[in-house]
Design a protein around this motif. Structure first.
Motif, PDB file in Angstrom:
ATOM      1  N   MET A 253      41.883  89.206   5.669  1.00  0.00           N
ATOM      2  CA  MET A 253      40.435  89.402   5.818  1.00  0.00           C
ATOM      3  C   MET A 253      40.029  89.599   7.274  1.00  0.00           C
ATOM      4  SD  MET A 253      39.270  89.524   2.859  1.00  0.00           S
ATOM      5  CE  MET A 253      37.508  89.492   3.066  1.00  0.00           C
ATOM      6  N   GLY A 254      40.508  88.685   8.148  1.00  0.00           N
ATOM      7  CA  GLY A 254      40.052  88.703   9.540  1.00  0.00           C
ATOM      8  C   GLY A 254      40.286  90.050  10.209  1.00  0.00           C
ATOM      9  N   ALA A 255      41.494  90.591  10.051  1.00  0.00           N
ATOM     10  CA  ALA A 255      41.800  91.855  10.725  1.00  0.00           C
ATOM     11  C   ALA A 255      40.923  92.971  10.182  1.00  0.00           C
ATOM     12  CB  ALA A 255      43.275  92.196  10.532  1.00  0.00           C
TER      13      ALA A 255
ATOM     14  N   ASN B 210      34.054  82.843   6.929  1.00  0.00           N
ATOM     15  CA  ASN B 210      34.276  83.756   5.806  1.00  0.00           C
ATOM     16  C   ASN B 210      34.857  82.998   4.607  1.00  0.00           C
ATOM     17  OD1 ASN B 210      34.499  86.436   4.640  1.00  0.00           O
ATOM     18  ND2 ASN B 210      36.705  86.268   4.921  1.00  0.00           N
ATOM     19  N   THR B 211      34.724  81.681   4.612  1.00  0.00           N
ATOM     20  CA  THR B 211      35.309  80.905   3.507  1.00  0.00           C
ATOM     21  C   THR B 211      34.852  81.444   2.159  1.00  0.00           C
ATOM     22  OG1 THR B 211      35.480  78.748   2.471  1.00  0.00           O
ATOM     23  CG2 THR B 211      33.435  79.180   3.603  1.00  0.00           C
ATOM     24  N   SER B 212      35.765  81.401   1.160  1.00  0.00           N
ATOM     25  CA  SER B 212      35.321  81.880  -0.146  1.00  0.00           C
ATOM     26  C   SER B 212      35.034  80.740  -1.107  1.00  0.00           C
ATOM     27  CB  SER B 212      36.364  82.825  -0.742  1.00  0.00           C
ATOM     28  OG  SER B 212      37.636  82.245  -0.686  1.00  0.00           O
TER      29      SER B 212
ATOM     30  N   SER C  41      43.012  80.207   7.431  1.00  0.00           N
ATOM     31  CA  SER C  41      43.408  79.743   6.105  1.00  0.00           C
ATOM     32  C   SER C  41      42.328  78.855   5.474  1.00  0.00           C
ATOM     33  CB  SER C  41      44.716  78.959   6.218  1.00  0.00           C
ATOM     34  OG  SER C  41      45.529  79.561   7.203  1.00  0.00           O
ATOM     35  N   GLU C  42      42.305  78.872   4.132  1.00  0.00           N
ATOM     36  CA  GLU C  42      41.255  78.162   3.388  1.00  0.00           C
ATOM     37  C   GLU C  42      41.569  76.665   3.334  1.00  0.00           C
ATOM     38  OE1 GLU C  42      38.561  79.381   2.727  1.00  0.00           O
ATOM     39  OE2 GLU C  42      37.749  78.932   0.766  1.00  0.00           O
ATOM     40  N   ASP C  43      41.322  75.973   4.439  1.00  0.00           N
ATOM     41  CA  ASP C  43      41.640  74.549   4.523  1.00  0.00           C
ATOM     42  C   ASP C  43      40.503  73.858   5.281  1.00  0.00           C
ATOM     43  OD1 ASP C  43      44.545  72.676   4.949  1.00  0.00           O
ATOM     44  OD2 ASP C  43      42.648  72.082   5.863  1.00  0.00           O
TER      45      ASP C  43
HETATM   46  P1  NAI Z   1      45.455  85.041   5.495  1.00  0.00           P
HETATM   47  O1  NAI Z   1      46.414  83.961   5.223  1.00  0.00           O
HETATM   48  O2  NAI Z   1      45.823  86.436   5.185  1.00  0.00           O
HETATM   49  O3  NAI Z   1      45.046  84.984   7.043  1.00  0.00           O
HETATM   50  C1  NAI Z   1      44.728  83.801   7.702  1.00  0.00           C
HETATM   51  C2  NAI Z   1      45.151  83.961   9.143  1.00  0.00           C
HETATM   52  O4  NAI Z   1      44.610  82.897   9.890  1.00  0.00           O
HETATM   53  C3  NAI Z   1      46.657  83.940   9.347  1.00  0.00           C
HETATM   54  O5  NAI Z   1      47.064  85.102  10.044  1.00  0.00           O
HETATM   55  C4  NAI Z   1      46.898  82.684  10.172  1.00  0.00           C
HETATM   56  O6  NAI Z   1      47.948  82.849  11.096  1.00  0.00           O
HETATM   57  C5  NAI Z   1      45.567  82.527  10.866  1.00  0.00           C
HETATM   58  N1  NAI Z   1      45.278  81.164  11.306  1.00  0.00           N
HETATM   59  C6  NAI Z   1      45.423  80.020  10.623  1.00  0.00           C
HETATM   60  N2  NAI Z   1      44.980  78.981  11.384  1.00  0.00           N
HETATM   61  C7  NAI Z   1      44.567  79.489  12.555  1.00  0.00           C
HETATM   62  C8  NAI Z   1      43.989  78.948  13.729  1.00  0.00           C
HETATM   63  N3  NAI Z   1      43.742  77.654  13.841  1.00  0.00           N
HETATM   64  N4  NAI Z   1      43.672  79.777  14.742  1.00  0.00           N
HETATM   65  C9  NAI Z   1      43.886  81.097  14.649  1.00  0.00           C
HETATM   66  N5  NAI Z   1      44.408  81.684  13.547  1.00  0.00           N
HETATM   67  C10 NAI Z   1      44.743  80.883  12.517  1.00  0.00           C
HETATM   68  O7  NAI Z   1      44.127  84.604   4.750  1.00  0.00           O
HETATM   69  P2  NAI Z   1      42.931  85.538   4.254  1.00  0.00           P
HETATM   70  O8  NAI Z   1      43.208  85.974   2.864  1.00  0.00           O
HETATM   71  O9  NAI Z   1      42.630  86.540   5.274  1.00  0.00           O
HETATM   72  O10 NAI Z   1      41.739  84.488   4.161  1.00  0.00           O
HETATM   73  C11 NAI Z   1      41.066  84.043   5.298  1.00  0.00           C
HETATM   74  C12 NAI Z   1      39.753  83.424   4.894  1.00  0.00           C
HETATM   75  O11 NAI Z   1      38.976  84.396   4.211  1.00  0.00           O
HETATM   76  C13 NAI Z   1      39.898  82.249   3.942  1.00  0.00           C
HETATM   77  O12 NAI Z   1      38.902  81.312   4.245  1.00  0.00           O
HETATM   78  C14 NAI Z   1      39.658  82.866   2.564  1.00  0.00           C
HETATM   79  O13 NAI Z   1      39.142  81.953   1.638  1.00  0.00           O
HETATM   80  C15 NAI Z   1      38.607  83.910   2.918  1.00  0.00           C
HETATM   81  N6  NAI Z   1      38.527  85.040   1.993  1.00  0.00           N
HETATM   82  C16 NAI Z   1      39.663  85.621   1.494  1.00  0.00           C
HETATM   83  C17 NAI Z   1      39.560  86.714   0.642  1.00  0.00           C
HETATM   84  C18 NAI Z   1      40.781  87.393   0.123  1.00  0.00           C
HETATM   85  O14 NAI Z   1      40.675  88.193  -0.831  1.00  0.00           O
HETATM   86  N7  NAI Z   1      41.948  87.150   0.686  1.00  0.00           N
HETATM   87  C19 NAI Z   1      38.236  87.259   0.243  1.00  0.00           C
HETATM   88  C20 NAI Z   1      37.127  86.625   0.894  1.00  0.00           C
HETATM   89  C21 NAI Z   1      37.283  85.531   1.706  1.00  0.00           C
END
Ligand code: NAI
Length: 669
Positions: free
Chosen positions: A314-316, A413-415, A387-389
C-alpha cells in the motif's frame, strides 16, 4: 438586473463572426437550456445575415464545452417534453450545418457530449495539439446516446467502426488521436488556434468526410455483419436488461444507418426512451454522487510534501500516486529492499499515465526514498502504511508527534484498527485521522477519510481536501470496525463461503453475483483479496468464519497470490469450470441481501451521514451494480417493507445473519 449573455457575438475586420461561449461565474461551459436558446436566436439571425464565416470558441481555460447540463435533466420526466428538448437541440445543430459560410470550432480542451456534437456540426475543427484525453461521447456512462445528431454526424465523419466504438465505450481520446481519426482537421499551439481558424475561413479547404471504404460499411451486407459482431461482443460484457443503451445505439445504426431523414429523428426517440429508463436515472445519480464526493474537499488544499512510512503493497502505491499528482513525496521503510518493488511499480505507473518523457522524469524526481525519515520534519502530511499491528503503529505515532511540525496532518492507512486506539498514546489524539486507500491504489477511486472519536474537524477537512487534491473520491466516515466498505463487504463474502459450505460450487456462487451486476463474484474476490486477509476482516467483526476459510489459510492456499485458493490461478487468472449448476434465485438473494442489510446497519449506526454516502461508498469501493444507483437506492426501488419481508424469510431459512437491520423500519414513514 439583466442576466449577462452566455454567447458573445463579435465581427472582425474580415467579416468573420466570432461566437464566444462564456458561462458567467463557472469554470466550465455546459449546454444549458438557456445557452441553447441564446445560440438558437443568434443562429436564426446568422442564417439571414450570413457573415464570411462563423468561429465558435470558449472563453474558459478548461476547454470548449463539457456537454449538456445534467442538473437540468432531473426536471424533465415525460417523453413528450424530453423529445421536444432533444429535437430542438438537433434543430440548433442543423442550423449550424445549414449556414452558408465556413464554420469552425476551436477546441481548447474538454470537448464532450453535446459539445462534441456542436463541434461536429461545424465544417471544421481546430484543436490544441495535446496528449490529454479530453474529447469524447460520455453519454453511454449515463445510459444515453448522443441525442443532438452527433450520432449520425460522427459516423459520417469518421466511419461507423470508429464512431460506434467512441459512443459505445464512452472513452475520451486526445486531440492527437482525434486528428488521426479525422474528427479534428488541424492541430496547433494554443496561441495559434485563432489564426488557423481565420485561415480556414478565408481559404475554405475541402471539408473532410470518411473515406469511401468506410462509407460502404453503412450498407448491407457489411452493416449487418458489423452489427452482429459488435452485438455479440457487447452481450459478453453486459446484460441488455441492465444496460440497454449500447444495444440501442447499435440497433439504431442497423435499422437506419446514416439516412439523415430517419436516423436523426429515430436517434431523438431512442434518446428519450433511454432517458426514461431506471438505468439512466441511476447512472445519472452515480455521476452526481461522484461529483458530490469530489465537491467535499476545499479547492484551496495545498499539500506540497507528503511522507509515507511503510513502502510495501500500500505505502509504495500511495506514495507513487501522490508523486504522480504533483506532490513532492518521500517513502520510508526499514530497509531499501522493502521499497524496491514499489519503485518498479511506480515507474510503470508513471509510464502508463504520463505519455510525455519529461513528465515521467519529473514524476520520478518527485518520488524519493528516505530511510532515515529526514523529511518527517518538513512534511505537510505523513501517511503511515506499516504492518497492521496496534502496538507498532502506536509507538510510531508517539515518536512522529515529537518529530513533525505542528501543522502536519498525521494519517494512518489502517484497514481494521480503530483510529482512537492508535491515537490513545498520543499527546494530541485530535491530530490523527484515517486515510484508508483501497488496493490497487491506482485503480480504485474511493478513499475513506476516517474520523476517530477525538479527531478534530479541521484535520478531517484537511484530509478530505488532500484526497481531492490527488484526484480520489473522499468518503468521510466515523471510526468503527471495517469502516464502511470492508464492513459492508464482509457479511456478503462470509455468506458466499457459507453457500460454499452448503454445497454450491464457487462458479455457481460467483455467477449469481455477476448476474445481479457485481463486477466480480465474492469467491473470486476473496481469492484476489487473499484468504488470510479475508479471514482477518471477518474476525474483526467477531463473526465466526466458516471452517473452510481457516483450513485454506492453514494449508497456505491464500488465493491468487499463492496460485491457489478456492480456484487455481494461472497467470493471475482463476481457472473456472465451464460446467456448473445455474444459480437459483435464493442463492442470489442470500448474497445481495447480506450486502443490503449491512449497508442499512452501517447507515443506522451513524458510520456515515446519509444514504448517498453509503451508495457512493459501495459503488466506488466495490463496483456494486451501478445501474441500480447503489444498494440503498436499489432497496428503495424495491420498497423497504418488501426488503424486511424478504430478510425475515431468509432468516427463517438460513439463520440469524439475515435478521433485518433496525434501520429499515426507521426509513418506512
Ligand atoms: P506490507 O506488509 O506490504 O507493507 C508494510 C511495510 O511496512 C513493509 O515494507 C515493512 O517493512 C514496513 N514497516 C513495518 N514496520 C515499519 C516501521 N516501523 N517503519 C518503517 N517501515 C515499517 O503491508 P500493506 O499490505 O502495505 O499494509 C500496510 C497497511 O495498509 C496496513 O495497516 C494494512 O492494514 C493497510 N491496508 C492494506 C490493504 C491491502 O490490501 N494490503 C488495503 C488497505 C489498507
Amino acid at each position: 438586473m439583466k442576466d449577462e449573455n452566455l454567447w458573445k457575438l463579435e465581427v472582425d475586420n474580415n467579416q468573420i463572426c466570432w461566437l464566444t461561449f462564456d458561462t458567467p461565474k463557472k469554470s466550465v461551459n455546459v449546454l444549458s437550456e438557456r445557452a441553447l436558446h441564446e445560440l438558437d436566436t443568434l443562429l436564426e439571425d446568422l442564417l439571414i445575415n450570413t457573415p464570411k464565416g462563423v468561429i465558435f470558441q470558449s472563453a474558459k481555460k478548461t476547454g470548449f464545452i463539457l456537454g449538456a447540463d445534467i442538473n437540468e435533466f432531473k426536471s424533465i420526466d415525460n417523453f413528450d417534453d424530453i423529445y421536444e428538448a432533444t429535437i430542438s437541440g438537433q434543430s440548433i445543430m442543423n442550423k449550424i450545418e445549414a449556414l452558408k459560410c465556413p464554420t469552425v470550432a476551436l477546441l481548447n480542451g474538454f470537448t464532450l457530449g453535446g459539445g462534441l456534437e456542436l463541434a461536429i456540426a461545424c465544417d471544421y475543427r481546430v484543436s490544441i495539439d495535446s496528449h490529454n484525453k479530453c474529447i469524447g461521447f460520455p453519454e453511454i456512462k449515463l445510459g444515453l446516446l448522443p441525442g443532438f445528431g452527433g450520432y449520425v454526424r460522427s459516423i459520417k465523419k469518421i466511419g461507423a467502426i470508429s464512431a460506434l466504438e467512441l459512443m459505445l465505450s464512452g472513452r475520451f481520446i486526445s486531440s492527437k488521436d482525434a486528428f488521426k481519426l479525422g474528427l479534428v482537421d488541424s492541430l496547433t499551439e494554443p496561441n495559434n488556434l485563432k489564426k488557423i481558424a481565420v485561415d480556414i475561413v478565408l481559404l475554405k479547404p475541402k471539408i473532410n468526410t470518411s473515406k469511401w471504404y468506410l462509407k460502404i460499411l453503412n450498407y448491407n451486407p457489411f452493416r449487418m455483419l458489423i452489427y452482429l459482431n459488435i452485438k455479440n461482443r457487447i452481450l459478453k460484457k453486459i446484460k441488455a436488461s441492465q444496460y440497454p443503451a449500447p444495444l440501442s445505439i447499435l440497433k439504431l445504426w442497423k435499422n437506419h444507418g446514416v439516412i439523415k431523414k430517419t436516423a436523426h429523428k429515430e436517434s431523438a426517440k431512442e434518446f428519450c426512451r433511454l432517458y426514461l429508463t431506471s438505468t439512466s436515472r441511476n447512472l445519472i445519480r452515480v455521476f452526481q454522487l461522484s461529483n458530490k464526493l469530489k465537491g467535499l474537499g476545499s479547492k484551496e488544499s495545498s499539500i506540497n510534501t507528503c511522507h509515507v512510512i511503510g513502502g510495501g503493497t500500500m505505502g509504495a502505491d500511495i506514495a507513487s500516486w501522490s508523486a504522480l499528482k504533483g506532490i513532492q513525496t518521500s517513502i520510508q521503510d526499514r530497509d531499501i529492499k522493502f521499497i524496491q518493488p514499489g519503485l518498479i511499480r511506480a515507474d510503470k505507473l508513471f509510464e502508463k499515465k504520463l505519455k510525455n518523457k519529461s513528465d515521467i522524469k519529473k514524476a520520478q524526481n518527485r518520488l524519493i526514498t528516505d530511510l532515515e525519515g529526514e523529511k518527517i520534519s518538513s512534511a505537510d502530511i505523513i501517511i503511515e502504511a506499516i504492518s497492521e499491528d496496534l502496538k507498532i503503529k502506536q509507538s510510531l505515532f508517539k515518536k512522529l508527534e515529537e518529530q513533525c511540525s505542528e501543522s502536519t496532518i498525521l494519517a494512518t492507512n489502517t484497514s481494521s484498527i480503530k483510529i482512537e486506539d492508535i491515537a490513545s498514546v498520543m499527546k494530541n489524539p485530535e491530530r490523527l485521522v484515517g486515510i484508508h486507500f483501497f488496493n490497487p491504489v491506482h485503480r480504485l477511486p474511493l478513499v475513506e477519510v476516517v474520523k476517530g472519536e477525538k479527531t478534530s474537524d479541521e484535520v478531517v477537512k484537511a484530509a478530505i481536501s488532500f484526497v481531492s487534491q490527488i484526484g480520489k473520491l473522499p468518503l468521510p466516515c466515523n471510526s468503527s470496525p471495517g469502516f464502511v466498505v470492508n464492513r459492508i463487504l464482509a457479511p456478503y463474502m462470509n455468506q458466499a463461503l457459507i453457500c460454499y459450505m452448503d454445497g454450491h460450487m464457487p462458479e455457481t456462487i460467483d455467477k449469481a453475483a455477476k448476474d445481479f451486476g457485481m463486477p466480480t463474484g465474492p469467491i473470486e474476490l476473496a481469492d484476489r483479496v487473499g484468504l488470510d486477509i479475508a479471514l482477518h476482516v471477518v474476525e474483526v467483526f467477531g463473526v465466526k468464519p466458516p471452517d473452510i476459510l481457516k483450513t485454506k489459510v492453514i494449508a497456505g492456499d491464500l488465493g491468487a497470490k499463492t496460485g491457489k485458493g478456492f480456484y487455481k490461478f494461472i497467470n493471475n487468472r482463476p481457472k473456472k469450470s465451464k460446467q456448473f449448476p445455474k444459480p437459483s434465485k435464493d442463492l442470489s438473494d442470500r448474497l445481495i441481501y447480506s450486502l443490503l442489510n449491512e449497508s442499512m446497519s452501517c447507515l443506522s449506526d451513524g458510520i456515515v451521514d446519509d444514504t448517498d454516502l453509503i451508495d457512493a461508498a459501495v459503488i466506488f469501493g466495490t463496483g456494486f451494480a451501478p445501474f441500480t444507483g447503489g444498494p440503498l437506492n436499489y432497496a428503495k426501488s424495491i420498497g423497504f417493507e418488501s426488503i424486511i419481508n424478504k430478510l425475515n424469510s431468509l432468516e427463517k431459512s438460513f439463520g440469524s445473519n439475515f435478521h433485518p437491520s433496525e434501520g429499515w423500519g426507521k426509513l418506512i414513514t
